[in-house]
Design a protein around this motif. Structure first.
Motif, PDB file in Angstrom:
ATOM      1  N   GLU A 234      -2.647   8.846  -4.368  1.00 57.44           N
ATOM      2  CA  GLU A 234      -3.451   8.696  -3.143  1.00 57.44           C
ATOM      3  C   GLU A 234      -4.557   7.667  -3.367  1.00 57.44           C
TER       4      GLU A 234
ATOM      5  N   GLU B 142       2.625   0.397   5.294  1.00 58.24           N
ATOM      6  CA  GLU B 142       2.971   1.742   5.764  1.00 58.24           C
ATOM      7  C   GLU B 142       4.492   1.948   5.795  1.00 58.24           C
TER       8      GLU B 142
ATOM      9  N   ARG C  71      -4.987   0.234   1.284  1.00 62.15           N
ATOM     10  CA  ARG C  71      -5.430   0.327   2.688  1.00 62.15           C
ATOM     11  C   ARG C  71      -6.795  -0.326   2.871  1.00 62.15           C
TER      12      ARG C  71
ATOM     13  N   LEU D 118       5.718   2.437   2.275  1.00 59.97           N
ATOM     14  CA  LEU D 118       5.422   3.796   1.809  1.00 59.97           C
ATOM     15  C   LEU D 118       6.424   4.798   2.374  1.00 59.97           C
TER      16      LEU D 118
ATOM     17  N   LYS E 216      -3.050   4.274  -2.921  1.00 59.25           N
ATOM     18  CA  LYS E 216      -2.790   4.024  -1.501  1.00 59.25           C
ATOM     19  C   LYS E 216      -4.073   3.626  -0.784  1.00 59.25           C
ATOM     20  N   GLU E 217      -5.165   4.326  -1.095  1.00 62.85           N
ATOM     21  CA  GLU E 217      -6.455   4.013  -0.466  1.00 62.85           C
ATOM     22  C   GLU E 217      -6.948   2.629  -0.872  1.00 62.85           C
TER      23      GLU E 217
ATOM     24  N   ILE F 205       3.155   6.545  -6.498  1.00 63.23           N
ATOM     25  CA  ILE F 205       1.888   5.957  -6.067  1.00 63.23           C
ATOM     26  C   ILE F 205       0.916   7.085  -5.765  1.00 63.23           C
TER      27      ILE F 205
END
Length: 92
Positions: A75, A57, A82, A60, A78-79, A73
């Protein structure tokens, strides 16, 4: 007796220098990011602490991953990352 070289890398989130084996490598071989657990894929890569979602985080927020990989990057990417951290947190 010979000493083995310990490979060190810097986490782009917390900026701490750690052994390469204790970090997670995210590679950009083509268009999408890939979590490179074996740390052998070709192409640009960045390192993050394996156990801390906060490092991801923070990276980012500072756009450190984008700057290092020279790529925006998505979404979806990113997912993916995560979800990897959430899976580790749940013991998978």
């Amino acid at each position: 007796m010979t000493m083995k070289n310990i490979k060190l890398r810097t986490c782009v989130g917390c900026r701490k220098i750690k052994e390469k084996t204790s970090l997670l490598r995210i590679a950009k071989p083509e268009t999408h990011l890939i979590i490179d657990e074996d740390q052998k894929l070709p192409g640009r890569g960045v390192y993050l602490c394996k156990e801390k979602l906060t490092c991801f985080e923070e990276a980012l927020k500072r756009k450190a991953i984008e700057r290092s990989l020279k790529k925006e990057i998505s979404e979806e990417d990113k997912e993916l990352i995560r979800n990897f951290y959430q899976g580790r947190k749940n013991g998978n």
